[in-house]
Write a protein that holds these residues in place. Structure first.
Motif, short mmCIF file in Angstrom:
data_model
loop_
_atom_site.label_atom_id
_atom_site.label_comp_id
_atom_site.label_asym_id
_atom_site.label_seq_id
_atom_site.Cartn_x
_atom_site.Cartn_y
_atom_site.Cartn_z
N TRP A 54 -1.33 -10.29 30.92
CA TRP A 54 -1.07 -11.41 30.95
C TRP A 54 -0.25 -11.59 29.65
O TRP A 54 -0.05 -11.01 28.78
CB TRP A 54 -2.30 -12.25 30.71
N CYS A 55 0.21 -13.10 29.62
CA CYS A 55 0.86 -13.56 28.21
C CYS A 55 0.07 -13.65 27.09
O CYS A 55 -1.29 -13.62 27.16
CB CYS A 55 1.71 -14.90 28.81
N ASN A 56 0.64 -14.01 26.16
CA ASN A 56 0.10 -14.42 24.89
C ASN A 56 -0.91 -15.52 25.01
O ASN A 56 -0.67 -16.37 25.75
CB ASN A 56 1.09 -14.97 23.66
N TYR A 66 5.44 -20.86 22.53
CA TYR A 66 6.45 -20.97 23.60
C TYR A 66 7.73 -20.14 23.13
O TYR A 66 7.90 -20.46 22.05
CB TYR A 66 6.56 -22.22 24.26
N TYR A 68 6.57 -18.19 26.45
CA TYR A 68 5.54 -16.88 26.76
C TYR A 68 6.09 -15.55 26.64
O TYR A 68 7.24 -15.44 26.77
CB TYR A 68 4.58 -17.30 28.11
N ARG A 69 5.26 -14.63 26.05
CA ARG A 69 5.55 -13.40 25.93
C ARG A 69 4.67 -12.81 26.15
O ARG A 69 3.42 -13.10 26.05
CB ARG A 69 6.45 -13.25 24.37
N SER A 70 4.81 -11.01 26.10
CA SER A 70 3.61 -10.36 26.68
C SER A 70 2.59 -10.36 25.42
O SER A 70 2.95 -10.27 24.38
CB SER A 70 4.18 -8.91 26.76
N SER A 71 1.32 -10.11 25.71
CA SER A 71 0.33 -9.87 24.91
C SER A 71 0.42 -8.54 24.31
O SER A 71 -0.27 -8.42 22.97
CB SER A 71 -1.17 -10.03 25.46
N PHE A 81 4.56 -8.68 31.89
CA PHE A 81 3.33 -9.48 31.94
C PHE A 81 3.56 -10.69 32.85
O PHE A 81 4.88 -11.04 33.43
CB PHE A 81 3.16 -10.07 30.67
N PRO A 83 3.16 -14.80 33.03
CA PRO A 83 3.04 -15.88 32.39
C PRO A 83 1.97 -16.94 33.05
O PRO A 83 1.59 -16.76 34.09
CB PRO A 83 4.39 -16.64 32.30
#
Length: 217
Positions: A54-56, A66, A68-71, A81, A83
């Protein structure tokens, strides 16, 4: 992910013969990914896991939430990922955010295949623990997906579940999770404790009678 593989380095230098990683919720995501990327991991105990990246959650290192980026990154590259769909109507707290994750899965269904955690590629033994009444995210459907992928390739997996348990299985000796003013966890103290009790022998077996344990979070 190197944060976790570095911990494996330390355990190996200290002579560890068996390495188990235990993680709950978002940290279960990390535990599963570590086993995928590091064949030195012997077992993973994933409490309330997800089956995909999932995203951050909150701001990244740049202080921005924002876009969103990969965790997670591996070798300085972000992992694919999913979002979040910000069209979800955020209700008054305490909030059941499971439906937000479920909406995001539908909205970004085209991104799901790339974001799946390929647990079938991990050498580690896999123990999955999940409650069907998890109100934070759909951990039991995710655990069932993970188990199916492992079994489809003949890899070992153990799934311990209760349909009335929530997001935080309570292992023997742990106090009940405190109620959150912001989020609903689902389940009941009794059901969460019963799930933890059922999972406990498998946790001990994964550790290997007192072997080293990396706890993610």
């Amino acid at each position: 992910m190197e944060t976790f593989t570095a911990a494996v380095d330390v355990l190996q230098r200290e002579g560890a013969r068996r390495i188990t990683i235990l993680g709950a919720s978002k940290c279960a995501e990390a535990a599963l990914l570590t086993a995928v990327h590091d064949p030195r991991v012997d077992a993973v105990v994933a409490l309330s896991p997800t089956s995909r990246v999932w995203c951050n959650v909150g701001p990244g290192r740049d202080g921005e939430r924002y876009p969103y980026r990969s965790s997670w990154t591996w070798q300085e590259r972000p992992l694919p990922f999913v979002p979040m769909d910000d069209a979800w109507p955020f209700p008054e707290p305490p909030v059941d955010v499971r439906s937000w994750y479920e909406l995001s899965e539908r909205t970004f269904s085209h991104r799901l295949p790339a974001a799946e955690i390929p647990v079938e590629a991990a050498r580690a033994e896999l123990i999955l623990v999940a409650g069907g009444d998890d109100a934070m995210w759909p951990s039991l459907p995710s655990a069932e997906q993970l188990a199916h992928r492992r079994r489809s390739t003949g890899a070992a997996v153990r799934l311990i579940a209760r349909h009335d348990a929530g997001h935080r299985p309570r292992l023997p000796g742990e106090h009940p999770a405190s109620a959150s003013p912001r989020f609903r966890y689902g389940g009941t103290p009794e059901a969460d404790a019963l799930l933890g009790e059922a999972a406990w022998p498998h946790v001990l077996d994964a550790i290997g009678g007192g072997g080293p344990l990396v706890r993610t979070g």
